[in-house]
Design a protein around this motif. Sequence first.
Motif, PDB file in Angstrom:
ATOM      1  N   GLY A   6      -9.780  -6.761  -8.229  1.00 59.76           N
ATOM      2  CA  GLY A   6      -8.749  -6.814  -7.203  1.00 59.76           C
ATOM      3  C   GLY A   6      -9.196  -6.178  -5.899  1.00 59.76           C
ATOM      4  O   GLY A   6      -8.957  -6.702  -4.810  1.00 59.76           O
ATOM      5  N   ILE A   7      -9.861  -5.031  -5.987  1.00 63.21           N
ATOM      6  CA  ILE A   7     -10.366  -4.363  -4.788  1.00 63.21           C
ATOM      7  C   ILE A   7     -11.397  -5.238  -4.098  1.00 63.21           C
ATOM      8  O   ILE A   7     -11.431  -5.340  -2.856  1.00 63.21           O
ATOM      9  CB  ILE A   7     -10.966  -2.988  -5.161  1.00 63.21           C
ATOM     10  N   LEU A   8     -12.264  -5.882  -4.888  1.00 62.90           N
ATOM     11  CA  LEU A   8     -13.270  -6.775  -4.314  1.00 62.90           C
ATOM     12  C   LEU A   8     -12.608  -7.944  -3.600  1.00 62.90           C
ATOM     13  O   LEU A   8     -13.061  -8.376  -2.529  1.00 62.90           O
ATOM     14  CB  LEU A   8     -14.204  -7.280  -5.421  1.00 62.90           C
ATOM     15  N   ALA A 231      -4.869  -5.206   4.925  1.00 60.70           N
ATOM     16  CA  ALA A 231      -5.327  -4.631   3.657  1.00 60.70           C
ATOM     17  C   ALA A 231      -4.148  -4.281   2.766  1.00 60.70           C
ATOM     18  O   ALA A 231      -4.162  -4.555   1.557  1.00 60.70           O
ATOM     19  CB  ALA A 231      -6.184  -3.398   3.938  1.00 60.70           C
ATOM     20  N   LYS A 232      -3.091  -3.674   3.335  1.00 59.45           N
ATOM     21  CA  LYS A 232      -1.913  -3.323   2.533  1.00 59.45           C
ATOM     22  C   LYS A 232      -1.241  -4.575   1.978  1.00 59.45           C
ATOM     23  O   LYS A 232      -0.798  -4.591   0.819  1.00 59.45           O
ATOM     24  CB  LYS A 232      -0.921  -2.536   3.386  1.00 59.45           C
ATOM     25  N   SER A 233      -1.158  -5.633   2.788  1.00 60.74           N
ATOM     26  CA  SER A 233      -0.516  -6.866   2.329  1.00 60.74           C
ATOM     27  C   SER A 233      -1.317  -7.523   1.217  1.00 60.74           C
ATOM     28  O   SER A 233      -0.743  -8.028   0.243  1.00 60.74           O
ATOM     29  CB  SER A 233      -0.359  -7.835   3.505  1.00 60.74           C
ATOM     30  N   LEU A 234      -2.628  -7.499   1.323  1.00 58.03           N
ATOM     31  CA  LEU A 234      -3.456  -8.086   0.273  1.00 58.03           C
ATOM     32  C   LEU A 234      -3.365  -7.282  -1.015  1.00 58.03           C
ATOM     33  O   LEU A 234      -3.350  -7.854  -2.112  1.00 58.03           O
ATOM     34  CB  LEU A 234      -4.919  -8.158   0.748  1.00 58.03           C
ATOM     35  N   MET A 235      -3.297  -5.961  -0.900  1.00 54.25           N
ATOM     36  CA  MET A 235      -3.167  -5.133  -2.106  1.00 54.25           C
ATOM     37  C   MET A 235      -1.818  -5.330  -2.780  1.00 54.25           C
ATOM     38  O   MET A 235      -1.702  -5.278  -4.005  1.00 54.25           O
ATOM     39  CB  MET A 235      -3.367  -3.661  -1.752  1.00 54.25           C
ATOM     40  N   ALA A 236      -0.781  -5.592  -1.975  1.00 49.34           N
ATOM     41  CA  ALA A 236       0.566  -5.691  -2.537  1.00 49.34           C
ATOM     42  C   ALA A 236       0.934  -7.086  -3.011  1.00 49.34           C
ATOM     43  O   ALA A 236       1.889  -7.257  -3.759  1.00 49.34           O
ATOM     44  CB  ALA A 236       1.592  -5.226  -1.493  1.00 49.34           C
ATOM     45  N   ASN A 237       0.185  -8.093  -2.586  1.00 50.74           N
ATOM     46  CA  ASN A 237       0.560  -9.481  -2.876  1.00 50.74           C
ATOM     47  C   ASN A 237      -0.610 -10.198  -3.535  1.00 50.74           C
ATOM     48  O   ASN A 237      -1.564 -10.623  -2.884  1.00 50.74           O
ATOM     49  CB  ASN A 237       0.956 -10.175  -1.569  1.00 50.74           C
ATOM     50  N   GLY A 238      -0.537 -10.316  -4.849  1.00 50.31           N
ATOM     51  CA  GLY A 238      -1.618 -10.958  -5.590  1.00 50.31           C
ATOM     52  C   GLY A 238      -1.780 -12.428  -5.250  1.00 50.31           C
ATOM     53  O   GLY A 238      -2.898 -12.943  -5.237  1.00 50.31           O
ATOM     54  N   THR A 239      -0.666 -13.118  -4.982  1.00 49.09           N
ATOM     55  CA  THR A 239      -0.745 -14.544  -4.646  1.00 49.09           C
ATOM     56  C   THR A 239      -1.489 -14.750  -3.330  1.00 49.09           C
ATOM     57  O   THR A 239      -2.371 -15.611  -3.214  1.00 49.09           O
ATOM     58  CB  THR A 239       0.669 -15.144  -4.533  1.00 49.09           C
TER      59      THR A 239
END
Length: 403
Positions: A6-8, A231-239
């Motif tokens: 996920g981090i990648l 970055a926050k949006s990508l971490m919070a939204n898997g889709t």
Amino acid sequence: MQNMSGILEVAIGLVFVYLLLSLICSALTEAVENLFNRSRGKKLCEGLYGLFGGNIDHDSSFALLKAFYQSPMIYGLYQGDLALKQQPAKTSAIANPAPAGGQDTGAAAPATNTPPPQLQLPKNLPSYITPKTFALAFVDQILAGKALDTATLISQINASATLPEHLKNSLTLMVNKAEGDIHAALNNIEDWYSAMGERVSGWYKKHAQQIAIMIALLIAVLGNVDTITIAKSLMANGTLREQMVNAADQFYKDRLLADKQQALGTAKSASNPDQAQQIEADISAIKTQATDKLVCHSQPDNPNKCFNLQMARLAELNQMGLPISWQDLDDPRVFPRTPLAWLEKIFGLFITAIAVSLGAPFWFDVLNKFMNFRSTLKPQPASSQALTKPQQSGTGDPMPGVG
């Protein structure tokens, strides 16, 4: 392993955004350069002036420079008349110091400090001259229609009334080193010019980098491309994260296909069948996954087309839910509500500007490494779970606010 994956994916999403913006920045930098300054050609002209000894013998070197640009092999590289001019620099008077003992013996004439004259350069200068073209044009200028051999060349160099003395010595050394081989003499002159070209390239890159930083900052602010918010949006939204990775992967394959097709053309023109066969095999393998869409290279041939292409890609990312642009001012991710959130946004925009100024080749190389590393990880099932706490991700929609 899932957390690492996920981090990648977040990192890949950010790198993909930086890459697209870097391509836009490169296109805009090239367009600004061509429209207003054209400093690439000016830097080359200044380099040639120095090569001919402009810092030693100003007038002779300038006359030689003008004659070089009027050579039949050079004037086809620019349009219109080439108005090269020398502007005498302002002289500054330096008063002579009073004699020892404090006695003034009279009004002493001030000493003058005369700096070298400045070049006034037009905008239609050719931006690039190949080493081979330079060597042939310069030697043709020296020979003035006489036979092309080392003995005649040495004779013409010594008899020339236009070549400065220091330049005669340098050229004589390069021709004598060839030991009678005119091709070797031309190669020596090409190497001499290429060494100057490397210095000119460094000057131009420094100048272009300054323009790129200003354009990158403008892109980040006008586009509201905030690294921290993304970055926050990508971490919070898997889709969203999954969609970004898929888009980056597709872009990577399309770019790889375009590079391979370009390499195939080079291999065929160089009559290298073994290399061409290997590249064709690589292309066949890539084509099964690539879409064969148009891509832009780091030095775009058509900046306007490249700009439009990357803007369309960014619009697609925005439709996916990536928090960029200033359209939805009701979204606190777009328009913060507190001073602290504004400081965070300004810092995020600054990070984006610095990242974009690093250039598209850098970010494509990083994307390449990330994609290769991702392929080594054990495949994970598609998931829309957030990397952060479950209660922060909700249904997989973007976080309602990061400020």
